[in-house]
Design a protein around this motif. Sequence first.
Motif, short mmCIF file in Angstrom:
data_model
loop_
_atom_site.label_atom_id
_atom_site.label_comp_id
_atom_site.label_asym_id
_atom_site.label_seq_id
_atom_site.Cartn_x
_atom_site.Cartn_y
_atom_site.Cartn_z
N LEU A 34 0.85 -1.18 0.00
CA LEU A 34 0.00 0.00 0.00
C LEU A 34 0.89 1.23 0.00
CD1 LEU A 34 -3.25 0.49 2.00
CD2 LEU A 34 -1.63 2.36 1.79
N TYR A 35 0.67 2.11 -0.98
CA TYR A 35 1.48 3.31 -1.13
C TYR A 35 0.58 4.53 -1.30
CZ TYR A 35 5.08 -0.16 -2.21
OH TYR A 35 5.93 -1.23 -2.14
N ILE A 36 1.04 5.65 -0.74
CA ILE A 36 0.33 6.91 -0.86
C ILE A 36 1.33 7.99 -1.26
CG2 ILE A 36 -0.97 8.69 0.37
CD1 ILE A 36 -1.92 6.42 2.26
N ASP A 37 1.02 8.70 -2.32
CA ASP A 37 1.85 9.82 -2.77
C ASP A 37 0.95 11.05 -2.90
OD1 ASP A 37 4.26 8.19 -3.27
OD2 ASP A 37 3.05 7.34 -4.88
N GLN A 38 1.42 12.17 -2.39
CA GLN A 38 0.66 13.42 -2.50
C GLN A 38 1.61 14.56 -2.84
OE1 GLN A 38 -1.50 13.75 1.27
NE2 GLN A 38 -3.28 12.76 0.34
N ASP A 39 1.12 15.45 -3.72
CA ASP A 39 1.89 16.62 -4.13
C ASP A 39 1.11 17.89 -3.77
OD1 ASP A 39 4.12 15.26 -5.48
OD2 ASP A 39 2.59 14.63 -6.91
N PHE A 40 1.85 18.90 -3.33
CA PHE A 40 1.25 20.18 -2.95
C PHE A 40 1.93 21.29 -3.75
CE2 PHE A 40 0.62 17.23 0.41
CZ PHE A 40 -0.53 17.59 1.09
N GLU A 41 1.17 22.33 -4.08
CA GLU A 41 1.72 23.48 -4.77
C GLU A 41 1.35 24.76 -4.03
OE1 GLU A 41 0.57 23.62 -8.85
OE2 GLU A 41 1.80 21.88 -9.42
N GLN A 42 2.21 25.75 -4.20
CA GLN A 42 2.01 27.01 -3.50
C GLN A 42 0.95 27.85 -4.23
OE1 GLN A 42 5.62 29.27 -3.01
NE2 GLN A 42 4.98 29.99 -0.99
N THR A 43 -0.01 28.37 -3.48
CA THR A 43 -1.05 29.23 -4.06
C THR A 43 -0.60 30.69 -3.99
OG1 THR A 43 -2.17 29.35 -1.91
CG2 THR A 43 -2.87 27.62 -3.43
N LYS A 44 -1.45 31.56 -4.51
CA LYS A 44 -1.08 32.98 -4.59
C LYS A 44 -0.86 33.60 -3.21
CE LYS A 44 -3.47 33.76 -8.97
NZ LYS A 44 -4.56 34.50 -9.67
N ASP A 45 -1.53 33.05 -2.21
CA ASP A 45 -1.36 33.63 -0.87
C ASP A 45 -0.15 33.07 -0.14
OD1 ASP A 45 -2.24 31.08 -0.37
OD2 ASP A 45 -3.56 31.66 1.28
N GLY A 46 0.64 32.22 -0.83
CA GLY A 46 1.86 31.70 -0.24
C GLY A 46 1.71 30.36 0.46
N ARG A 47 0.48 29.89 0.62
CA ARG A 47 0.28 28.60 1.29
C ARG A 47 0.27 27.47 0.27
NH1 ARG A 47 -2.57 32.33 4.24
NH2 ARG A 47 -2.14 32.31 6.48
N TYR A 48 0.39 26.24 0.81
CA TYR A 48 0.45 25.07 -0.05
C TYR A 48 -0.86 24.30 -0.01
CZ TYR A 48 5.42 25.61 -0.95
OH TYR A 48 6.64 26.08 -1.39
N GLN A 49 -1.38 23.98 -1.18
CA GLN A 49 -2.60 23.18 -1.29
C GLN A 49 -2.31 21.92 -2.10
OE1 GLN A 49 -5.43 23.76 0.31
NE2 GLN A 49 -4.51 25.57 1.18
N MET A 50 -2.97 20.82 -1.73
CA MET A 50 -2.77 19.58 -2.43
C MET A 50 -3.28 19.70 -3.87
SD MET A 50 -4.21 15.71 -1.83
CE MET A 50 -4.60 16.09 -0.15
N VAL A 51 -2.49 19.24 -4.82
CA VAL A 51 -2.90 19.25 -6.22
C VAL A 51 -3.07 17.84 -6.77
CG1 VAL A 51 -1.91 21.50 -6.72
CG2 VAL A 51 -0.49 19.45 -6.97
N LYS A 52 -2.51 16.84 -6.07
CA LYS A 52 -2.67 15.47 -6.55
C LYS A 52 -2.44 14.49 -5.41
CE LYS A 52 -1.32 12.35 -10.30
NZ LYS A 52 -0.48 12.18 -11.52
N SER A 53 -3.30 13.48 -5.35
CA SER A 53 -3.17 12.41 -4.36
C SER A 53 -3.33 11.08 -5.07
CB SER A 53 -4.23 12.56 -3.26
OG SER A 53 -4.14 11.48 -2.34
N ARG A 54 -2.43 10.18 -4.82
CA ARG A 54 -2.46 8.87 -5.47
C ARG A 54 -2.30 7.78 -4.41
NH1 ARG A 54 2.13 6.19 -9.39
NH2 ARG A 54 0.83 4.59 -10.39
N MET A 55 -3.25 6.87 -4.36
CA MET A 55 -3.18 5.74 -3.43
C MET A 55 -3.20 4.45 -4.22
SD MET A 55 -5.86 4.64 -0.46
CE MET A 55 -5.87 2.97 0.18
#
Length: 846
Positions: free
Chosen positions: A334-355
């Motif tokens: 069982l593997y989980i990969d998640q990627d986050f990207e920085q939004t305009k306000d400087g915070r990071y939001q998840m853009v992709k999740s793979r399980m």
Amino acid sequence: MYRIVLVVGLLWGYGAGYGQSTTVRGVVTDAETKEALPFVNVFYEGTTVGSVTDIEGKYVIHTPNLENVNLHFSFLGYKTLVKKIKPGETQELNVKLSPDAKVLEEVVVTSGKVKERYRNKDNPAVDLVREMISHKRQNRMEHFDYAEYEEYEKLQMSLSNMSDKFRERKLFKKYKWLFENVDTTSIPGKALLPIYLQETLSDRYYRRTPEKKIDVTKAHQKVSFDDYIDNQGLSTYLNYLYNDIDIYDNNIQLLTNQFLSPIADGAPTFYKFYITDTLKNQTPNLAELVFVPRNSADFLFQGKLFVTLDSNFAVQKVEMSVNKNINLNWVRELYIDQDFEQTKDGRYQMVKSRMRADFGLSRGGGGLYGERVVSYKDFTVNSPREPKFYEGDSKTSLEDSEKHKDDFWLSNRHDSLSVAESKVYQNIDSLQKVPSFKRTMDIATLLLAGYKSFGWWEIGPVNTFYSFNPVEGFRLRVGGRTTPKFNERLYFETYGAYGFKDEKWKYFLSATYSFTGKSIWQFPTHTLRLSYQRDTKIPGQELQFVQEDNFLLSFKRGVNDKWLYNDIYNIDYVHEYDSHFSYRLGFKNWRQAPAGGLYYQVNNQDATITVPQVTTTELSLELRWAPGEQFYQGKAYRIPIPNKYPIFTIRTIAGVKGLFNSEYNYQSVAVNVFKRFYLSQFGYTDVVAETGYIFGKVPFPLLAIHRANQTYSYQLQSYNLMNFLEFVSDQYVSVNFDHYFNGFIFNKIPLLKKLKWREVATLKVLYGGIRNENNPQYNPTTFVFPMNPEGETTTFSLSKEPYIEASVGVANIFKLIRVDMVKRLTYLDHPNVSQWGIRARFKFDF
């Protein structure tokens, strides 16, 4: 639950036909100090197939048959080692890595006998984790006042690890075209045959105060097995297994279990953390943080976090898996990969999740591979819409959401499908038209679901065709019902039964109208049902999700001679809403006549009067609220899937004297609350609390007859050592605790850990009583309590002492069976009661 058993049965037969795989396991140590080396990269030359050693230096790699492969062992500061592997075998390969003096800039010499102790104190990795914990709130979606984005979800299931020998069997001669769609590129080292695919494109909206989440489905398509399996139920169950994963949650629900997040508030107590690298070639700088469980058998993750070294201390990327020592059923990887990207306000939001999860009965054989990919784009934050917009339903679907063609999906998918995935819709549709496949599925559905379909009509359930009891003797029954192919709004169901001892016919007939035009079990239901039943029943036996005619329930302990002959007319109106609030209106005319050792008698001063039957007419209202509830959808039942929210049920009944020969006026109200409490590493507890009160003067058959169980099957909501019709009340309160430890104790005992057994414990407490007007000891005009042939009373009122029973048990025996040792703690002086008992039940869990 039959579709789950169908999948398990498929794996049994399927796995047996696969070729052997290559399994390599071992320990990596330092050649000089002999100490174990954690986090060593172990991979096959020229591929991405590999693993990483755990905190004890151990590794395991399972792959299909490979030829002429070299296994690489690499670790910073050590010379890379290459070993030749024998394909198709299970082998142990322990290696020693030698330090590379050219790479090392600093050497610290310590005694080989002294191993540095891991500490949280003064540990920069733990300090970093604590910074992440303190900044969790600002890095979550809930930090924004408003947010909206587009979500794409892809859920696919594939048969995995197919060998050439398996594909060339004569059994699959007619399906060679299907095996041409095998995918060997998506997951290196695995041969995948896609059999299920589901895609959804949605717009999501969020408002923080007052909190509101809205999901608008714009497009949806999936593989359909509607002729054999409830497609909606299958989709719901798969989404439940592959739940949304939020790394910022303290506990992550995964495969029916809870795992502690590596950045949970209490994570440093259960995890070990190591900073293994810093990435200074990007802005902001990142720290590579490795985490492993302190106890490899606990429900924890292992892997890497990439953390921003700025004021956010946010997750930029996560790669994690579960340890193979965890007490999980069927799960090989069982593997989980998640990627986050920085939004305009400087915070990071998840853009992709793979399980990704690989299921199977054995480590190297065939299995079932599942993957869920969710991606997000077009984030807009703190841009509110009109207030009326947020007053709409939480979940809606556009009218044309299931009518989009291929060109729409090609333009709007966030990720393209693999070649094999792109063919799965057409291939499965073609497969279901093959006569031999249809015959196989018909047989499997009959054996596992209990029904045989003949198009617009189906016969079943087969496990009720034969049973026996002391009143009817041998009982034969046959029945059936219509399917949506008969009419999408009108459904009929019937059965006929005959008892060879009492020589009486029993029968049932119902007609149900669906106002939604969908299945009468599909949420949200809106139905009207009319039915008539003439049959036998045991007072106080209330079964959950099991037919009372089930053959296995014919075997009962103790004396089981108190029965009823019932004639029941029912009108039932049910209306459910998307909010999971529902109400039920009912009309019931019930004529009950005692049978077997049961009798209705009144003792007055002159004589004993025997009452042949009791007739009542009831009007009822039930209100139910189950926030966020999901279901296992079956052919005969819709079984709720517990979540973190409570379920509230209120039932009121009014008996109306004189209406259709009704003999009594009375009213009753009952309140039931169910709640599952998740206790992270300590498992979870199901709590059921109920209270009820009956107003009016009624005989004991109309009182609350407490749920008893004299079968050898463990019933969750019944008292398993209480006799049928042993206790009645007109006022009561009860609470049941059922705790699942999920192997928290057994995982620390070597033998039990290997067996993957899980410990359970229950406690059930019932308080109750009867007012004097309903108690035959004080009111001679009401029915006397039944007695046995020895003149002993067998039905009682609860006194000041509660009824209590407790049990401890072992679950997950052979991954399916739970066995409890039950102890009755009170009212031990009643006739024919059991103080101890062994009860078993089937329970499917991961």
